[in-house]
Every structure is written in structure tokens, then in C-alpha cells.
Design a protein around this motif. Sequence first.
Motif, PDB file in Angstrom:
ATOM      1  N   PRO A   1       0.802  -1.227   0.000  1.00  0.00           N
ATOM      2  CA  PRO A   1       0.000   0.000   0.000  1.00  0.00           C
ATOM      3  C   PRO A   1       0.838   1.281   0.000  1.00  0.00           C
TER       4      PRO A   1
ATOM      5  N   SER B   1       0.377   3.860  -2.992  1.00  0.00           N
ATOM      6  CA  SER B   1      -0.029   5.232  -2.643  1.00  0.00           C
ATOM      7  C   SER B   1       0.912   6.257  -3.256  1.00  0.00           C
TER       8      SER B   1
ATOM      9  N   VAL C   1       0.149   6.456  -6.912  1.00  0.00           N
ATOM     10  CA  VAL C   1      -1.070   7.231  -7.173  1.00  0.00           C
ATOM     11  C   VAL C   1      -0.781   8.726  -7.095  1.00  0.00           C
TER      12      VAL C   1
END
Length: 133
Positions: free
Chosen positions: A71, A75, A78
Motif C-alpha cells: 500500500p 499510494s 497514485v
Amino acid sequence: MKKVDETRLRVIMAASGWVALTATALPEGWPVRWIPALLFICFGPGLAVLLPRPEGLREGARLEVWALAAPLSLSLGVLISTGLFLLEVFSATAFLVPLALITTVAAFLPGFPLPAALPGAAERVKRKHADIG
């Protein structure tokens, strides 16, 4: 011996982004092109932030680090891709270069502190509960 392993791990993590970027120059459709990029995007930056840890990890914490690395990496991906889309300059190269730079820098910095992953964490919790009760 431990220092050599730590240095080797740091160099591998730093090089992983550049290997993924180089793999994108291969012909389209080849798995050798997208597999390194996918693995790097999913795990590279997160592992560079979390590892290596000079004090080592407690038994069983490796899975936790890998589970947190994904994650973190996604992240960061993104955030970078959103910025590139807003600037209207998104491309595979424009996406992988900042990720590779961040990973290279993070690989040579100390790992982010994870108190629960350190050796002796379970014993500290047991002592704390014994002191309370």
C-alpha cells in the motif's frame, strides 16, 4: 557478514526502479517488459522506505513488512501519477523515473521505524501487561 547483506539489499532496492525503467524499452507485449515494472510499482518504493533495518526484524514480521510495503508503494504511485495527469505529461517513463529516484534515495536512508517489527517487541508487550496486572 550482516553489513554486506544490508549493503547488497540497499543496492538491489536502489537498482530495482532503474531495471523496471530499462525493461520498458523492450518490445510491447513481452512479459519481461511488464513483470519487472509491475513488481517494482507494487513493492519497490515501500520496501525501500521500510527496509533494511540494521537491528533486524522480529520473527514473523517479514510478512507484515511486505503487506505494508504494497500500500505504501501504490499510494506513492497514485500521488505521482495524479500529478503527472494534472500536468498532462503522463507516460510510463515520466511515471517510473520519479518512483525510481525516490526508491534510490530511500534505499540508502535508514528504514522507517516500526516498533512492533523489532526484535523483542512481543516481550516488551508481555512485560507491559505484566506490570499493569
